[in-house]
Design a protein around this motif. Structure first.
Motif, mmCIF file in Angstrom:
data_model
loop_
_atom_site.group_PDB
_atom_site.id
_atom_site.type_symbol
_atom_site.label_atom_id
_atom_site.label_comp_id
_atom_site.label_asym_id
_atom_site.label_seq_id
_atom_site.Cartn_x
_atom_site.Cartn_y
_atom_site.Cartn_z
ATOM 1 N N ILE A 1 -80.752 -35.339 18.262
ATOM 2 C CA ILE A 1 -80.377 -36.110 17.081
ATOM 3 C C ILE A 1 -81.162 -37.410 17.184
ATOM 4 N N MET B 1 -82.809 -34.049 12.747
ATOM 5 C CA MET B 1 -82.519 -33.102 13.808
ATOM 6 C C MET B 1 -83.838 -32.493 14.256
ATOM 7 N N TYR C 1 -72.304 -41.039 17.178
ATOM 8 C CA TYR C 1 -72.693 -39.709 16.728
ATOM 9 C C TYR C 1 -71.427 -38.901 16.508
ATOM 10 N N PRO D 1 -77.945 -24.697 13.299
ATOM 11 C CA PRO D 1 -79.035 -24.580 14.296
ATOM 12 C C PRO D 1 -79.663 -23.203 14.284
ATOM 13 N N PHE E 1 -75.579 -28.582 8.678
ATOM 14 C CA PHE E 1 -76.718 -28.277 9.532
ATOM 15 C C PHE E 1 -76.395 -27.011 10.300
ATOM 16 N N TYR F 1 -80.651 -29.440 20.482
ATOM 17 C CA TYR F 1 -81.382 -30.242 19.506
ATOM 18 C C TYR F 1 -81.298 -31.707 19.902
#
Length: 86
Positions: free
Chosen positions: A17, A4, A38, A86, A84, A15
């Protein structure tokens, strides 16, 4: 594998990927990766590119997975970032 990458915009949660380190084991024989899947918290997107920008709607934990399909229509196993934020 993938990573990321924050896009240096302090006002957004955008972000990238990045699965650009993915490869097809038989690429020296003309094979290649043709499609990426994804998955962000069970939301699935198919994309022909090994990178995808994504804007997270809020700051919280997300589960992110990526897999690739090669030119023989064989999918790789999922690669997952378990959590994850952000």
């Amino acid at each position: 594998s993938f990573e990321m990458v924050g896009l240096n915009n302090l006002e957004s949660l955008e972000y990238k990927i990045d699965a650009s380190k993915s490869f097809d084991a038989d690429d020296k024989f003309g094979g290649g990766l043709v499609l990426f899947q994804y998955v962000i918290d069970n939301d699935t997107t198919y994309h022909p590119y090994n990178t995808m920008n994504y804007i997270f709607p809020e700051i919280r934990d997300y589960v992110i997975s990526v897999k690739a399909m090669d030119s023989d229509s064989i999918w790789s196993p999922y690669q997952t970032i378990g959590v994850f934020t952000p």
